[in-house]
Design an enzyme around this catalytic site. Structure first.
Site, short mmCIF file in Angstrom:
data_model
loop_
_atom_site.label_atom_id
_atom_site.label_comp_id
_atom_site.label_asym_id
_atom_site.label_seq_id
_atom_site.Cartn_x
_atom_site.Cartn_y
_atom_site.Cartn_z
N TYR A 75 16.46 -8.17 10.47
CA TYR A 75 17.08 -9.42 10.92
C TYR A 75 18.24 -9.74 10.00
O TYR A 75 18.12 -9.70 8.78
CB TYR A 75 16.06 -10.56 10.89
CG TYR A 75 16.63 -11.90 11.33
CD1 TYR A 75 17.01 -12.11 12.66
CD2 TYR A 75 16.80 -12.94 10.42
CE1 TYR A 75 17.54 -13.33 13.06
CE2 TYR A 75 17.34 -14.16 10.83
CZ TYR A 75 17.71 -14.34 12.15
OH TYR A 75 18.23 -15.55 12.55
N ASP B 277 22.11 -6.24 3.33
CA ASP B 277 21.83 -7.64 3.60
C ASP B 277 20.74 -8.07 2.62
O ASP B 277 19.55 -7.82 2.84
CB ASP B 277 21.38 -7.82 5.06
CG ASP B 277 21.07 -9.29 5.37
OD1 ASP B 277 21.00 -10.09 4.41
OD2 ASP B 277 20.90 -9.60 6.55
N LYS C 104 20.11 -17.79 1.05
CA LYS C 104 18.83 -18.31 0.56
C LYS C 104 18.87 -18.71 -0.93
O LYS C 104 19.31 -19.80 -1.22
CB LYS C 104 17.72 -17.31 0.89
CG LYS C 104 17.61 -17.15 2.42
CD LYS C 104 16.36 -16.56 2.98
CE LYS C 104 16.32 -16.80 4.49
NZ LYS C 104 16.39 -15.61 5.31
C1 LIG Z 1 17.35 -15.50 6.58
C2 LIG Z 1 18.12 -14.24 6.74
C3 LIG Z 1 19.40 -14.21 7.33
C4 LIG Z 1 20.00 -15.42 7.98
O1 LIG Z 1 20.23 -16.45 7.08
P1 LIG Z 1 20.38 -17.95 7.66
O2 LIG Z 1 20.76 -18.73 6.46
O3 LIG Z 1 19.05 -18.29 8.24
O4 LIG Z 1 21.45 -17.91 8.68
C5 LIG Z 1 20.10 -13.03 7.31
N1 LIG Z 1 19.58 -11.92 6.79
C6 LIG Z 1 18.35 -11.90 6.23
C7 LIG Z 1 17.83 -10.64 5.63
C8 LIG Z 1 17.57 -13.05 6.22
O5 LIG Z 1 16.33 -13.01 5.74
#
Ligand SMILES: *Cc1c(COP(=O)(O)O)cnc(C)c1O
Length: 427
Positions: free
Chosen positions: A142, A237, A265
């Site tokens: 994701y 990511d 985050k």
């Molecule tokens: C949470 C998350 C996102 C998206 O971040 P948001 O601040 O919710 O838009 C993207 N990549 C990873 C790996 C995530 O865990």
């Protein structure tokens, strides 16, 4: 009727399923979502005054726990001077310097307001810099909800992606090729066939959104080697793993250097922030230096950056990551022992302070093996834990996060709750 039920009735009239992000609605586990009124340290309290030991941590950001004094003070002090100017601030320079010092692969960085924006922007830069359109991602990975990234694998090996959401044009999804996580041979085969078309491979170096799935030995190294050989970019990511599994993230822990990195985050300390960055010559494609457009009214917002800087400063205290590892190991042991004693099939994957107990026999190495987990069993376990005052993610395919606010006594409590909840599963 509980206050949470009351609030949900009101919420459902004015927001889809009453929530601003789908998983909060508890559809993955059923039952009544709790409205949270406050948080302190390792605990949250709901609108009915019930307190829970929290392992969601706002889905990862709160590595210091809820409302840590240093972060609250930083936000408060900054707010007194104004909340946003739409002009550069010194705070942003400090944040960019902090990130680039911790992540040597990120020579230049741009701050945005969410992980979604970071990933969406990183792939635009990758496409702009390479002049290629095809993106490779991994099934179960994701990267936020940008169109190109809401794509899952079709049946078979390397497939053209199929949209994971209505509203994503099939023509766009067709530019995203999806492989299985840890499938080294699949990566090599895809690049043999189509290497010249591929702009980038984007990956969570430790998957955290299909439950926690670590990279197999050699997997990240293969991605690095194959992308470099074919002129494609490697995007890590690290929105979850950044500053969590090591101060320098997965790239420090596994010693693999990506071309671009996405953060989010933890770097916002509980406020909305994201960041993407990478090699200087790649980032020089970003406007106004280059032709890849990306902007944001609240990008680098002073409150968010203050919260992030205070959080990262706390993470530079010595012994912090050793403590997270030790607490993570203790949480894992509690869960594993609880399942073993109750005779429940459970596979626990953990990297540092992030872990998932999959209700299935192991190993769990990719999305198909994760998907075998018994979601019904997880839902029953989740509610048994909730009743005992332990708040886990309301979905089997998420990570549980240990924070620096958790104590040994908290984890003993959680282990006791897990033992009772596992025993209840087999009744
Ligand atoms: C949470 C998350 C996102 C998206 O971040 P948001 O601040 O919710 O838009 C993207 N990549 C990873 C790996 C995530 O865990």
């Amino acid at each position: 009727m509980s206050r949470s039920q009351d609030l949900m009735k009101a919420a459902e009239r004015v927001m889809p399923a009453g929530v601003n992000s789908p998983v909060r609605a508890f559809r993955g586990v059923g039952g009544q979502a709790r409205f949270i009124a406050r948080g302190e340290g390792a605990r949250i309290t709901d609108a009915d005054g019930r307190t829970y030991l929290d392992f969601v941590a706002s889905w990862g950001p709160l590595i210091l726990g809820h409302a840590p004094a240093a972060v609250v003070e930083a936000i408060t002090e900054t707010a007194r001077r104004g909340t946003s100017y739409g002009a550069p601030t010194e705070l942003e320079v400090r944040m960019a310097e902090t990130i680039t010092a911790a992540y040597p692969s990120m020579e230049m960085v741009r701050l945005v307001s969410s992980g979604t924006e970071a990933a969406m922007s990183a792939i635009r830069v990758a496409r702009g810099a390479t002049g290629r359109d095809v993106l490779v991602k991994f099934d179960g990975g994701y990267h936020g909800h940008a169109d190109s990234l809401l794509v899952k694998a079709g049946s078979g090996g390397a497939t053209f992606g199929i949209p994971d959401s209505k509203g994503v044009p099939a023509a766009l999804a067709a530019l995203t090729v999806t492989l299985q996580f840890n499938d080294i041979a699949g990566v090599q085969e895809l690049f043999r066939q189509r290497g010249g078309e591929i702009a980038a491979v984007i990956i969570e170096p430790v998957a955290g959104n299909m439950g926690v799935v670590p990279p197999a030995p050699g997997f990240l190294e293969t991605l690095r080697e194959v992308t470099a050989r074919h002129g494609a970019l490697l995007i890590f990511d690290e929105v979850i793993t950044g500053f969590r599994i090591a101060y320098g993230g997965a790239q420090e822990r596994y010693g693999v250097r990506p071309d671009l990195t996405c953060l989010g985050k933890i770097i916002g300390g509980g406020l909305p922030v994201g960041a993407y960055g990478g090699r200087r010559e790649i980032m020089e494609h970003v406007a106004p230096l280059g032709g890849v457009y990306q902007a944001g009214t609240l990008s680098g917002n002073p409150l968010a950056v203050s919260a992030g800087l205070a959080t990262l400063a706390a993470l530079r205290t010595s012994g912090v990551y050793e403590r997270l590892e030790r607490l993570g190991a203790k949480a894992e042991l509690g869960l594993v022992e609880a399942a073993r004693k109750a005779g429940v099939a459970l596979t626990v994957n953990r990297v540092g302070s992030m872990m998932t107990g999959f209700f299935c026999d192991g190993p769990v190495t990719d999305w198909p093996s994760a998907a075998r987990a018994d979601k019904q069993r997880y839902a029953t376990f989740f509610h048994a834990m909730l009743e005992r005052g332990v708040y886990l993610a309301p979905s089997q395919f998420e990570a549980a996060f240990v924070s620096l606010a958790h104590t040994d006594a908290d984890l003993d409590d959680a282990a006791r709750a897990a033992a009772e909840s596992m025993a209840a599963l087999t009744k």
